[in-house]
Design a protein around this motif. Sequence first.
Motif, PDB file in Angstrom:
ATOM      1  N   GLY A   1       0.819  -1.207   0.000  1.00  0.00           N
ATOM      2  CA  GLY A   1       0.000   0.000   0.000  1.00  0.00           C
ATOM      3  C   GLY A   1       0.851   1.254   0.000  1.00  0.00           C
ATOM      4  N   ARG A   2       1.911   1.212   0.751  1.00  0.00           N
ATOM      5  CA  ARG A   2       2.822   2.365   0.801  1.00  0.00           C
ATOM      6  C   ARG A   2       3.504   2.584  -0.547  1.00  0.00           C
ATOM      7  NH1 ARG A   2       6.404   4.362   5.629  1.00  0.00           N
ATOM      8  NH2 ARG A   2       7.757   5.778   4.517  1.00  0.00           N
ATOM      9  N   ARG A   3       3.951   1.492  -1.183  1.00  0.00           N
ATOM     10  CA  ARG A   3       4.575   1.614  -2.503  1.00  0.00           C
ATOM     11  C   ARG A   3       3.582   2.153  -3.530  1.00  0.00           C
ATOM     12  NH1 ARG A   3       6.564  -3.396  -0.943  1.00  0.00           N
ATOM     13  NH2 ARG A   3       5.112  -4.478  -2.339  1.00  0.00           N
TER      14      ARG A   3
ATOM     15  N   HIS B   1       1.405   6.378  -7.056  1.00  0.00           N
ATOM     16  CA  HIS B   1       0.172   6.874  -7.666  1.00  0.00           C
ATOM     17  C   HIS B   1      -0.515   7.994  -6.891  1.00  0.00           C
ATOM     18  CE1 HIS B   1       0.518   3.481 -10.365  1.00  0.00           C
ATOM     19  NE2 HIS B   1       0.662   2.699  -9.318  1.00  0.00           N
ATOM     20  N   GLY B   2      -0.052   8.298  -5.668  1.00  0.00           N
ATOM     21  CA  GLY B   2      -0.717   9.312  -4.856  1.00  0.00           C
ATOM     22  C   GLY B   2      -2.060   8.802  -4.349  1.00  0.00           C
ATOM     23  N   TRP B   3      -2.674   9.580  -3.459  1.00  0.00           N
ATOM     24  CA  TRP B   3      -3.944   9.163  -2.856  1.00  0.00           C
ATOM     25  C   TRP B   3      -5.042   9.012  -3.900  1.00  0.00           C
ATOM     26  CZ3 TRP B   3      -5.988   6.661   0.887  1.00  0.00           C
ATOM     27  CH2 TRP B   3      -7.344   6.771   1.146  1.00  0.00           C
TER      28      TRP B   3
ATOM     29  N   ARG C   1      -4.228  -1.556  -7.633  1.00  0.00           N
ATOM     30  CA  ARG C   1      -2.816  -1.164  -7.591  1.00  0.00           C
ATOM     31  C   ARG C   1      -2.128  -1.682  -6.333  1.00  0.00           C
ATOM     32  NH1 ARG C   1      -3.629   4.798 -10.313  1.00  0.00           N
ATOM     33  NH2 ARG C   1      -3.318   4.044 -12.447  1.00  0.00           N
ATOM     34  N   ILE C   2      -2.829  -1.666  -5.219  1.00  0.00           N
ATOM     35  CA  ILE C   2      -2.276  -2.223  -3.978  1.00  0.00           C
ATOM     36  C   ILE C   2      -2.045  -3.715  -4.149  1.00  0.00           C
ATOM     37  CG2 ILE C   2      -2.729  -2.698  -1.541  1.00  0.00           C
ATOM     38  CD1 ILE C   2      -4.405  -0.027  -1.580  1.00  0.00           C
TER      39      ILE C   2
ATOM     40  N   ARG D   1      -6.898  -8.449  -6.657  1.00  0.00           N
ATOM     41  CA  ARG D   1      -7.803  -7.511  -5.995  1.00  0.00           C
ATOM     42  C   ARG D   1      -8.870  -8.265  -5.220  1.00  0.00           C
ATOM     43  NH1 ARG D   1     -12.544  -5.838  -7.414  1.00  0.00           N
ATOM     44  NH2 ARG D   1     -12.391  -6.617  -9.531  1.00  0.00           N
ATOM     45  N   VAL D   2      -9.298  -9.396  -5.743  1.00  0.00           N
ATOM     46  CA  VAL D   2     -10.323 -10.221  -5.085  1.00  0.00           C
ATOM     47  C   VAL D   2      -9.821 -10.720  -3.737  1.00  0.00           C
ATOM     48  CG1 VAL D   2     -11.682 -12.342  -5.298  1.00  0.00           C
ATOM     49  CG2 VAL D   2     -11.366 -10.854  -7.286  1.00  0.00           C
TER      50      VAL D   2
END
Length: 195
Positions: free
Chosen positions: A10-12, A17-19, A26-27, A35-36
């Motif tokens: 999540g940090r990467r 990509h910014g908030w 993407r996470i 994503r699932v």
Amino acid sequence: MIDAEILNAGRRALRRHGWQGLTAERIAHEAGISRVTLHRRGIRKQDILDALTDRAIDAYRAALWPALTATGAGGERLAQALRALCDSAEDNLELLVALRSQTDAIFHEPDAGETMTRGVFTEPLERLLRDGVADGSVRDVDPVETATVLFNLVGWTYIHLRTGHRWTPEHARERTVDLALHGVATAISRAQPLA
């Protein structure tokens, strides 16, 4: 609880990509999962931001601890703490920019009127201001209000100089801390460097 691997992903993703561009997809991509899988674990973007924020608060406390436990004049230890504040901001730059673009409520006490910055951020600075007033290295100031001013002056100015002006971390830290310290230091302590 979100595991460290997903938090780091999540940090990467936040850094890249910014908030506004941060998505579960993407996470998940950064974590090497689908994503699932995130959805099945019940992990939302806000959950990751909250967990990263908690981690950053813990790191901030740890960064200021040496200044709180050091020997020396309060003004010198305040200088050490303000530099640590900048270093902590540097370590969490993308997160702080994301928080600021979303809301800065995390930094303020809940109140309908004038409000102060939350104690978790200002109490270390308050203590150092009190110590400095007591030993004469800091002029007589309201420690609660001044800690709120210093936290915001140094923290947000540092972040702006780093992201808006692209100053190096060292340049932004030294200029910001130096200016802030001269606002609270006594004439005696200004004659000596507050390194």
